[in-house]
Design a protein around this motif. Structure first.
Motif, PDB file in Angstrom:
ATOM      1  N   ILE A  96       5.920   8.536  18.000  1.00 60.43           N
ATOM      2  CA  ILE A  96       7.213   8.007  18.455  1.00 60.43           C
ATOM      3  C   ILE A  96       8.336   8.807  17.793  1.00 60.43           C
ATOM      4  O   ILE A  96       8.390   8.902  16.569  1.00 60.43           O
ATOM      5  N   PRO A  97       9.226   9.408  18.560  1.00 60.98           N
ATOM      6  CA  PRO A  97      10.282  10.254  17.994  1.00 60.98           C
ATOM      7  C   PRO A  97      11.107   9.541  16.935  1.00 60.98           C
ATOM      8  O   PRO A  97      11.544   8.403  17.132  1.00 60.98           O
ATOM      9  N   GLY A  98      11.298  10.222  15.813  1.00 58.46           N
ATOM     10  CA  GLY A  98      12.146   9.692  14.750  1.00 58.46           C
ATOM     11  C   GLY A  98      11.431   8.821  13.735  1.00 58.46           C
ATOM     12  O   GLY A  98      11.945   8.585  12.643  1.00 58.46           O
ATOM     13  N   ILE A  99      10.234   8.328  14.075  1.00 61.70           N
ATOM     14  CA  ILE A  99       9.486   7.486  13.132  1.00 61.70           C
ATOM     15  C   ILE A  99       8.511   8.382  12.395  1.00 61.70           C
ATOM     16  O   ILE A  99       7.423   8.673  12.861  1.00 61.70           O
ATOM     17  N   SER A 100       8.882   8.858  11.237  1.00 60.11           N
ATOM     18  CA  SER A 100       8.072   9.813  10.493  1.00 60.11           C
ATOM     19  C   SER A 100       7.111   9.096   9.557  1.00 60.11           C
ATOM     20  O   SER A 100       7.170   7.882   9.363  1.00 60.11           O
ATOM     21  N   GLY A 101       6.209   9.892   8.964  1.00 59.88           N
ATOM     22  CA  GLY A 101       5.285   9.328   7.988  1.00 59.88           C
ATOM     23  C   GLY A 101       6.003   8.733   6.799  1.00 59.88           C
ATOM     24  O   GLY A 101       5.570   7.714   6.251  1.00 59.88           O
ATOM     25  N   THR A 102       7.097   9.360   6.409  1.00 55.23           N
ATOM     26  CA  THR A 102       7.874   8.839   5.278  1.00 55.23           C
ATOM     27  C   THR A 102       8.374   7.428   5.558  1.00 55.23           C
ATOM     28  O   THR A 102       8.270   6.532   4.716  1.00 55.23           O
ATOM     29  N   MET A 103       8.898   7.226   6.766  1.00 56.29           N
ATOM     30  CA  MET A 103       9.421   5.910   7.124  1.00 56.29           C
ATOM     31  C   MET A 103       8.303   4.864   7.167  1.00 56.29           C
ATOM     32  O   MET A 103       8.469   3.732   6.715  1.00 56.29           O
ATOM     33  N   LEU A 104       7.147   5.247   7.712  1.00 55.79           N
ATOM     34  CA  LEU A 104       6.021   4.314   7.776  1.00 55.79           C
ATOM     35  C   LEU A 104       5.569   3.910   6.383  1.00 55.79           C
ATOM     36  O   LEU A 104       5.269   2.738   6.129  1.00 55.79           O
ATOM     37  N   VAL A 105       5.508   4.879   5.480  1.00 62.52           N
ATOM     38  CA  VAL A 105       5.085   4.583   4.105  1.00 62.52           C
ATOM     39  C   VAL A 105       6.095   3.657   3.430  1.00 62.52           C
ATOM     40  O   VAL A 105       5.722   2.724   2.704  1.00 62.52           O
ATOM     41  N   ILE A 106       7.393   3.898   3.681  1.00 57.32           N
ATOM     42  CA  ILE A 106       8.435   3.031   3.095  1.00 57.32           C
ATOM     43  C   ILE A 106       8.297   1.593   3.610  1.00 57.32           C
ATOM     44  O   ILE A 106       8.374   0.631   2.846  1.00 57.32           O
ATOM     45  N   VAL A 107       8.092   1.473   4.943  1.00 57.74           N
ATOM     46  CA  VAL A 107       8.001   0.142   5.551  1.00 57.74           C
ATOM     47  C   VAL A 107       6.797  -0.631   5.028  1.00 57.74           C
ATOM     48  O   VAL A 107       6.876  -1.846   4.772  1.00 57.74           O
ATOM     49  N   LEU A 108       5.680   0.056   4.840  1.00 55.47           N
ATOM     50  CA  LEU A 108       4.445  -0.619   4.439  1.00 55.47           C
ATOM     51  C   LEU A 108       4.274  -0.718   2.929  1.00 55.47           C
ATOM     52  O   LEU A 108       3.335  -1.372   2.460  1.00 55.47           O
ATOM     53  N   LEU A 109       5.150  -0.087   2.176  1.00 50.85           N
ATOM     54  CA  LEU A 109       5.032  -0.118   0.716  1.00 50.85           C
ATOM     55  C   LEU A 109       5.012  -1.537   0.140  1.00 50.85           C
ATOM     56  O   LEU A 109       4.150  -1.860  -0.693  1.00 50.85           O
ATOM     57  N   PRO A 110       5.928  -2.429   0.567  1.00 49.00           N
ATOM     58  CA  PRO A 110       5.877  -3.790   0.013  1.00 49.00           C
ATOM     59  C   PRO A 110       4.567  -4.525   0.305  1.00 49.00           C
ATOM     60  O   PRO A 110       4.119  -5.352  -0.501  1.00 49.00           O
ATOM     61  N   ILE A 111       3.957  -4.227   1.459  1.00 49.31           N
ATOM     62  CA  ILE A 111       2.705  -4.900   1.828  1.00 49.31           C
ATOM     63  C   ILE A 111       1.584  -4.527   0.862  1.00 49.31           C
ATOM     64  O   ILE A 111       0.710  -5.348   0.548  1.00 49.31           O
ATOM     65  N   THR A 112       1.618  -3.289   0.365  1.00 45.89           N
ATOM     66  CA  THR A 112       0.537  -2.817  -0.506  1.00 45.89           C
ATOM     67  C   THR A 112       0.554  -3.481  -1.878  1.00 45.89           C
ATOM     68  O   THR A 112      -0.412  -3.370  -2.627  1.00 45.89           O
ATOM     69  N   TYR A 113       1.651  -4.163  -2.193  1.00 39.63           N
ATOM     70  CA  TYR A 113       1.745  -4.816  -3.512  1.00 39.63           C
ATOM     71  C   TYR A 113       0.655  -5.857  -3.684  1.00 39.63           C
ATOM     72  O   TYR A 113       0.160  -6.069  -4.802  1.00 39.63           O
ATOM     73  N   ALA A 114       0.266  -6.500  -2.576  1.00 31.16           N
ATOM     74  CA  ALA A 114      -0.766  -7.546  -2.655  1.00 31.16           C
ATOM     75  C   ALA A 114      -2.177  -6.968  -2.599  1.00 31.16           C
ATOM     76  O   ALA A 114      -3.153  -7.708  -2.731  1.00 31.16           O
ATOM     77  N   MET A 115      -2.315  -5.650  -2.398  1.00 24.19           N
ATOM     78  CA  MET A 115      -3.633  -5.022  -2.308  1.00 24.19           C
ATOM     79  C   MET A 115      -4.060  -4.468  -3.664  1.00 24.19           C
ATOM     80  O   MET A 115      -3.238  -4.254  -4.564  1.00 24.19           O
ATOM     81  N   ASP A 116      -5.358  -4.199  -3.786  1.00 23.58           N
ATOM     82  CA  ASP A 116      -5.813  -3.471  -4.965  1.00 23.58           C
ATOM     83  C   ASP A 116      -5.412  -2.004  -4.792  1.00 23.58           C
ATOM     84  O   ASP A 116      -5.190  -1.546  -3.657  1.00 23.58           O
ATOM     85  N   PRO A 117      -5.304  -1.234  -5.885  1.00 26.72           N
ATOM     86  CA  PRO A 117      -4.794   0.139  -5.784  1.00 26.72           C
ATOM     87  C   PRO A 117      -5.562   1.026  -4.811  1.00 26.72           C
ATOM     88  O   PRO A 117      -4.947   1.810  -4.077  1.00 26.72           O
ATOM     89  N   ILE A 118      -6.887   0.922  -4.772  1.00 27.94           N
ATOM     90  CA  ILE A 118      -7.666   1.777  -3.873  1.00 27.94           C
ATOM     91  C   ILE A 118      -7.300   1.497  -2.419  1.00 27.94           C
ATOM     92  O   ILE A 118      -7.030   2.417  -1.637  1.00 27.94           O
ATOM     93  N   SER A 119      -7.265   0.231  -2.035  1.00 30.33           N
ATOM     94  CA  SER A 119      -6.903  -0.125  -0.662  1.00 30.33           C
ATOM     95  C   SER A 119      -5.489   0.332  -0.336  1.00 30.33           C
ATOM     96  O   SER A 119      -5.217   0.866   0.745  1.00 30.33           O
ATOM     97  N   ALA A 120      -4.570   0.133  -1.279  1.00 31.87           N
ATOM     98  CA  ALA A 120      -3.166   0.481  -1.057  1.00 31.87           C
ATOM     99  C   ALA A 120      -3.003   1.971  -0.785  1.00 31.87           C
ATOM    100  O   ALA A 120      -2.334   2.379   0.181  1.00 31.87           O
ATOM    101  N   PHE A 121      -3.637   2.802  -1.602  1.00 34.87           N
ATOM    102  CA  PHE A 121      -3.421   4.242  -1.453  1.00 34.87           C
ATOM    103  C   PHE A 121      -4.264   4.853  -0.347  1.00 34.87           C
ATOM    104  O   PHE A 121      -3.903   5.896   0.190  1.00 34.87           O
ATOM    105  N   LEU A 122      -5.359   4.210   0.029  1.00 36.70           N
ATOM    106  CA  LEU A 122      -6.074   4.643   1.230  1.00 36.70           C
ATOM    107  C   LEU A 122      -5.202   4.435   2.463  1.00 36.70           C
ATOM    108  O   LEU A 122      -5.150   5.285   3.354  1.00 36.70           O
ATOM    109  N   LEU A 123      -4.497   3.300   2.501  1.00 34.36           N
ATOM    110  CA  LEU A 123      -3.615   3.014   3.628  1.00 34.36           C
ATOM    111  C   LEU A 123      -2.463   4.014   3.692  1.00 34.36           C
ATOM    112  O   LEU A 123      -2.195   4.621   4.739  1.00 34.36           O
TER     113      LEU A 123
END
Length: 502
Positions: free
Chosen positions: A34-61
């Motif tokens: 999708i134009p304009g939605i870069s990997g950086t933006m996706l990582v920023i958006v999903l960063l808060p969600i990874t707080y509830a994950m264990d580190p391995i799951s978070a960084f795999l995502l």
């Protein structure tokens, strides 16, 4: 290392980790396409969600999203002339012309294969050479960074088109756009006219989307042309053995360029793609094909940007220094999980690190298999009349542009550059040099000025340091050689014509 990799392999095949990994792959496909939605933006958006994950799951995502979004930007770049991510901008130059000639499936196949291969090569180098490459990256100072940008700018002599003057004007215009905003070294406003939104500079995303996507929609609307089913049937086909043989040197060179540029903090995969495209054009025997649908013009940037994305993880893991905007966000993710990246990470977090390495290999290999059904679904859009497709593209462009900085001004900027791009193409003015100037301009300017400060104004600093001297010499040769070759060909043609006339 072998024990660590075996442990990572065991971790990755736990059901939860596999599900998260492939979820990240699919999210990267969708977001990157999708134009304009870069990997950086996706990582920023999903960063808060990874707080509830264990580190391995978070960084795999996060890392799987990062790896696949770099590739998927090429899908919309090739099919719609609308780069889904900044890393895919160089893929437009030859990918879209191939699609226009009915070779969209071939172009996508090259992008798929080269992206997967570049990502795997980058990951393998990341695994085995991280400490060594990190030390090499530290040897780079301002003179080397400027020389690298200078080397990339020499592609202007090899781009398609006969008018070098227009191409040089395009680069200068791009360099000018890059100077707008607050001066990075002095803090003084430049060309802002005291207008608030210009203080932060002209963002690359609205310029990129405007020049290529919006201008293309305007052109197609004027033609009032609809896509028929014949045009819309896109089946990606992996490159044949003969084509791979032809592209082998380009892939090998682009992989090394990608990793090399990726490990340099703050440079990024977009620059790697442009540099790789530059070198592919300079070394090609068929320079006239570039910009008109050359397979090398897709293989080079797609190999390099994926290799660079993996290379950008080297300084993050080895030194705790982010190599790109996305890895800067990942640094925040590490801190969020109480982990300090750096030299001790291989001792204290070896389990996490090697699991991520294995995950990156699987994510890049999955591009070969999962991207093809995704493209078939994505390409269904081509069955629609352009009266529907055009507004959809504009809508996605507006959303993507606004999401970068939440700025209505950026939307206006995108539309303005869309109109500008439309009229520039009407007069056969090349757009690629403008993008080249915008991408490499900030690096060239800032690093040149820093180098001059280091040497107290002595310009010989660029010629007394071996790395910068070699790159400057290569840049000069890359610029002059095509000109000399074209001049000799014209002389030969004139002599041939004179003999024929006599």
């Amino acid at each position: 290392m072998i024990e660590g990799l075996l442990g990572g392999l065991i971790n990755i095949f736990q059901p939860l980790h596999l599900i998260i990994l492939f979820a990240g792959v699919l999210i990267g496909f969708v977001g990157g396409g999708i134009p304009g939605i870069s990997g950086t933006m996706l990582v920023i958006v999903l960063l808060p969600i990874t707080y509830a994950m264990d580190p391995i799951s978070a960084f795999l995502l996060l890392t799987s999203i990062y790896a696949t979004s770099v590739f998927s930007g090429a899908i919309s770049a090739i099919l719609f002339r609308t780069p889904g991510t900044p890393e895919a901008v160089a893929s437009v130059f030859d990918g879209y012309p191939m699609a226009q000639k009915g070779e969209g499936g071939k172009a996508l196949g090259i992008a798929i294969f080269c992206s997967a291969l570049g990502g795997v090569i980058g990951t393998l180098i990341l695994i085995f050479l991280t400490p060594l490459l990190a030390n090499f990256a530290l040897a780079f100072a301002s003179p080397e960074y400027f020389a690298l940008a200078f080397l990339g700018l020499t592609v202007v002599a090899s781009l398609s088109g006969n008018n070098l003057v227009k191409r040089c004007i395009g680069v200068l215009f791009g360099l000018f756009i890059a100077t707008i905003g607050i001066d990075a070294l002095t803090g003084d406003p430049r060309f802002t006219f005291n207008y608030g939104p210009l203080m932060s500079g002209v963002s690359f995303i609205p310029v990129l989307i405007g020049l290529f996507a919006v201008s293309e929609v305007l052109r197609r609307v004027q033609e009032r042309k609809k896509l028929g089913k014949k045009d819309a049937r896109v089946n990606s086909e992996l490159p044949s053995f003969n084509l791979l043989k032809r592209l082998s040197n380009v892939i090998a060179r682009s992989s090394l360029i990608g990793v090399f540029v990726g490990i340099l903090p703050g440079i990024g995969a977009t620059t790697a793609a442009m540099l790789s495209y530059s070198q592919a054009a300079n070394h090609s025997k068929n320079k006239h094909e570039f910009g008109k649908g050359a397979p090398e013009g897709i293989a080079a940037p797609e190999t390099a940007n994926n290799a660079a994305a993996m290379g950008a993880l080297v300084p993050l893991f080895a030194l705790g220094i982010p190599g790109s905007a996305t890895t800067a966000v990942m640094l925040g993710a590490f801190i969020l999980h109480g982990i300090q990246p750096g030299p001790l990470m291989f001792q204290n977090q070896a389990d996490l690190l090697y699991t991520v390495f294995i995950g990156l290999i699987i994510a890049n290999v999955s591009i070969l298999f999962l991207s093809r059904p995704f493209i078939r679904i994505f390409a269904k859009v081509l069955f629609l009349p352009y009266s529907i497709v055009g507004p959809l593209i504009i809508l996605f462009c507006i959303v993507g542009t606004y999401a970068v900085r939440n700025s209505v001004f950026d939307i206006a900027l995108m539309l303005a550059f869309g109109v500008l791009g439309y009229y520039l193409e009407k007069v056969k003015f090349p757009l690629a040099p403008i993008i080249l100037g915008i991408v490499l301009g900030p690096i060239a300017e800032v690093q040149f000025r820093r180098a001059m400060e280091m040497s107290n104004g002595d310009i010989t600093i660029f010629f007394t340091r071996p790395l910068s001297l070699v790159m400057i010499i290569l840049g000069v040769i890359s610029f002059i050689y095509p000109l000399v070759k074209n001049w000799r060909m014209k002389q030969k043609d004139e002599r041939t014509g004179a003999k024929t006339a006599s």
